[in-house]
Scaffold this active site. Structure first.
Site, PDB file in Angstrom:
ATOM      1  N   LYS A 167       0.926  -1.493  -0.132  1.00 55.52           N
ATOM      2  CA  LYS A 167      -0.089  -0.198  -0.335  1.00 55.52           C
ATOM      3  C   LYS A 167       0.567   1.373   0.106  1.00 55.52           C
ATOM      4  O   LYS A 167       1.953   1.218   0.715  1.00 55.52           O
ATOM      5  CB  LYS A 167      -0.653   0.212   1.194  1.00 55.52           C
ATOM      6  CG  LYS A 167      -1.070   1.166   0.811  1.00 55.52           C
ATOM      7  CD  LYS A 167      -2.563   1.895   2.223  1.00 55.52           C
ATOM      8  CE  LYS A 167      -3.543   2.648   2.353  1.00 55.52           C
ATOM      9  NZ  LYS A 167      -4.717   2.623   3.300  1.00 55.52           N
TER      10      LYS A 167
ATOM     11  N   ARG B 267     -10.695  10.383   1.997  1.00 53.38           N
ATOM     12  CA  ARG B 267     -10.058  11.287   3.123  1.00 53.38           C
ATOM     13  C   ARG B 267     -11.779  12.164   3.523  1.00 53.38           C
ATOM     14  O   ARG B 267     -12.807  12.071   4.244  1.00 53.38           O
ATOM     15  CB  ARG B 267      -8.962  10.692   3.461  1.00 53.38           C
ATOM     16  CG  ARG B 267      -8.033  10.421   3.327  1.00 53.38           C
ATOM     17  CD  ARG B 267      -6.293  10.737   3.447  1.00 53.38           C
ATOM     18  NE  ARG B 267      -6.140   9.951   3.441  1.00 53.38           N
ATOM     19  CZ  ARG B 267      -3.544  10.262   3.053  1.00 53.38           C
ATOM     20  NH1 ARG B 267      -4.159  11.643   3.207  1.00 53.38           N
ATOM     21  NH2 ARG B 267      -3.567   9.181   2.528  1.00 53.38           N
TER      22      ARG B 267
ATOM     23  N   LYS C  43      -2.499  -1.538  -3.711  1.00 52.35           N
ATOM     24  CA  LYS C  43      -2.805  -0.217  -3.270  1.00 52.35           C
ATOM     25  C   LYS C  43      -2.343   0.931  -3.894  1.00 52.35           C
ATOM     26  O   LYS C  43      -1.526   1.122  -3.454  1.00 52.35           O
ATOM     27  CB  LYS C  43      -4.090  -0.172  -2.695  1.00 52.35           C
ATOM     28  CG  LYS C  43      -4.781   1.000  -2.001  1.00 52.35           C
ATOM     29  CD  LYS C  43      -5.462   0.003  -0.890  1.00 52.35           C
ATOM     30  CE  LYS C  43      -6.082   2.097  -0.448  1.00 52.35           C
ATOM     31  NZ  LYS C  43      -6.517   2.306   1.148  1.00 52.35           N
TER      32      LYS C  43
ATOM     33  N   TYR D 187     -15.596   0.944  -6.818  1.00 48.24           N
ATOM     34  CA  TYR D 187     -15.942   1.846  -6.933  1.00 48.24           C
ATOM     35  C   TYR D 187     -16.990   2.017  -8.025  1.00 48.24           C
ATOM     36  O   TYR D 187     -17.937   2.288  -8.305  1.00 48.24           O
ATOM     37  CB  TYR D 187     -16.104   3.312  -6.713  1.00 48.24           C
ATOM     38  CG  TYR D 187     -14.874   3.321  -5.212  1.00 48.24           C
ATOM     39  CD1 TYR D 187     -15.911   3.098  -4.381  1.00 48.24           C
ATOM     40  CD2 TYR D 187     -14.027   3.821  -5.373  1.00 48.24           C
ATOM     41  CE1 TYR D 187     -14.536   3.092  -3.074  1.00 48.24           C
ATOM     42  CE2 TYR D 187     -13.286   3.543  -4.049  1.00 48.24           C
ATOM     43  CZ  TYR D 187     -13.747   4.022  -2.877  1.00 48.24           C
ATOM     44  OH  TYR D 187     -12.398   3.900  -1.867  1.00 48.24           O
TER      45      TYR D 187
HETATM   46  C1  PBG Z   1      -7.415   3.690   5.135  1.00 52.41           C
HETATM   47  C2  PBG Z   1      -8.290   3.313   4.360  1.00 52.41           C
HETATM   48  C3  PBG Z   1      -7.614   4.212   3.268  1.00 52.41           C
HETATM   49  C4  PBG Z   1      -8.032   4.088   1.976  1.00 52.41           C
HETATM   50  C5  PBG Z   1      -8.864   2.706   2.196  1.00 52.41           C
HETATM   51  N1  PBG Z   1      -8.320   2.822   3.639  1.00 52.41           N
HETATM   52  C6  PBG Z   1      -7.027   5.630   3.056  1.00 52.41           C
HETATM   53  C7  PBG Z   1      -5.510   6.034   3.835  1.00 52.41           C
HETATM   54  O1  PBG Z   1      -4.984   5.533   3.855  1.00 52.41           O
HETATM   55  O2  PBG Z   1      -5.744   7.624   3.702  1.00 52.41           O
HETATM   56  C8  PBG Z   1      -8.000   4.189   0.355  1.00 52.41           C
HETATM   57  C9  PBG Z   1      -9.020   3.902  -0.640  1.00 52.41           C
HETATM   58  C10 PBG Z   1      -9.245   4.950  -1.634  1.00 52.41           C
HETATM   59  O3  PBG Z   1      -9.068   5.730  -1.671  1.00 52.41           O
HETATM   60  O4  PBG Z   1     -10.753   4.343  -2.047  1.00 52.41           O
HETATM   61  N2  PBG Z   1      -6.601   3.331   5.795  1.00 52.41           N
END
Ligand code: PBG
Length: 330
Positions: free
Chosen positions: A196, A206, A254, A319
């Site tokens: 990630k 967010r 991701k 999505y």
């Molecule tokens: C939180 C989390 C995030 C996403 C999924 N879980 C945001 C982040 O790490 O700040 C992002 C998903 C998206 O942008 O669609 N841990």
């Protein structure tokens, strides 16, 4: 020209193109992200994610029926909780009667056949918007992992089928596996956000969950001390192999579109299923271009998704999952 090999021969009709097609999309490939909040009668559109909504439990019921009706099989649940429930310890995350736990029970009651995956990270519960506990300006790894373990077990108790740690703390997959096993949840799986990245493509998410890091003295403004540097490739394989060793069932990369090389590297390296998350910013980009009439939505979405399959992912969190399920039915 005297050519023995004419590649265009296999492109002459839609029949032969279908016959030699190497990858395809199926409704079984998709995981539907769900945004849920407290309240009644809420179906609130996320401003930077046109066409995507946050639901309260009552309106979620209809949405779950729609998802099932389209043949989709799994959801990935994210909750937005009120500021009064947030603190730096994230203790609300493992409240057995907390909103996530209530949401899981609701989904199980309404749609028992749906496979429920839950996000495990402290950010929705963090008063400072971090995935872990902050102490002296640092996100502290080991105490955070302890809290994540309690969080995951509480999700399993509520009925989650798989937990999805998105926090990027070290050692959390093994700790979660042991905590789940010790509590008797051997069949509850772990989909680890293994690679990630600290990505700017998470902005709209967010906004949807009101979970961005706060702008305060002594609080890191970004997640770069735990999420990965977008410049790194070999490190992603290291992370993925570590999580495999620690017992992860599904390994996620991701974001999606800008990280197809990582998906392919992972597919070459491991035998476990690989998932990819087409994140909020990717959705927002496509939607914005479509709204301007610059791109054809259906064509461009399907192309972006087949690219994930070609790169080696077998599961896609997107999505656009409902749209695709609908198009595949047409
Ligand atoms: C939180 C989390 C995030 C996403 C999924 N879980 C945001 C982040 O790490 O700040 C992002 C998903 C998206 O942008 O669609 N841990």
């Amino acid at each position: 020209m005297e050519l023995l090999n004419r590649s265009r021969r296999l492109r002459t009709s839609s029949a032969i193109r279908a016959m030699v097609r190497e990858n395809s999309l199926s409704v079984d490939d998709f995981i539907v992200p769900l945004f849920v909040q407290e309240g009644k009668g809420v179906k609130s559109e996320i401003p930077s994610m046109p066409g995507y909504f946050r639901y309260s439990l009552d309106t979620l019921t209809e949405e779950l029926h729609t998802i099932l009706g389209l043949g989709l099989k799994s959801v990935l649940v994210f909750v937005k909780v009120g500021d009064e429930l947030k603190d730096n310890s994230g203790k609300e995350a493992f409240n057995p009667n907390g909103f996530m736990q209530e949401t899981i029970k609701h989904i199980k009651a309404v749609a028992p056949e749906l496979y429920i995956m839950t996000d495990v990270a402290l950010d929705p519960y963090s008063s400072v918007g971090h995935d872990g506990i902050v102490s002296n300006g640092k996100i502290v790894n080991d105490p955070t992992v302890e809290t994540l373990c309690k969080m995951a077990v509480s999700h399993a108790e509520a009925g989650a089928d798989m937990v999805a740690p998105s926090d990027m703390m070290d050692g959390r997959v093994l700790a979660l596996r042991q905590a789940l096993d010790n509590a008797g949840y051997q069949d509850v799986g772990i989909m680890s956000y293994a690679a990630k990245y600290a990505s700017s493509f998470y902005g709209p998410f967010r906004e949807a969950l009101d979970s961005a890091p706060v702008d305060m003295k002594d609080i890191p403004k970004d997640k770069k001390t735990y999420q990965m540097d977008p410049a790194n490739r070999k490190e992603a394989i290291k992370e993925i192999l570590q999580d495999v060793e620690q017992g992860a069932d599904i390994l996620m990369v991701k974001p999606g579109m800008p990280y197809l090389d990582i998906v392919r590297d992972a597919a070459n390296e491991i035998e476990q299923p690989i998932s990819v998350y087409q994140v909020s910013g990717e959705y927002a980009m496509i939607k914005a271009a479509v709204a301007n009439g610059w791109l054809n939505e259906k064509e461009v979405v399907l192309e972006s998704l087949i690219a994930f399959k070609r790169a080696g992912a077998s599961l896609i969190a997107s999505y656009f999952a409902k749209d695709v399920a609908y198009w595949l039915k047409e």
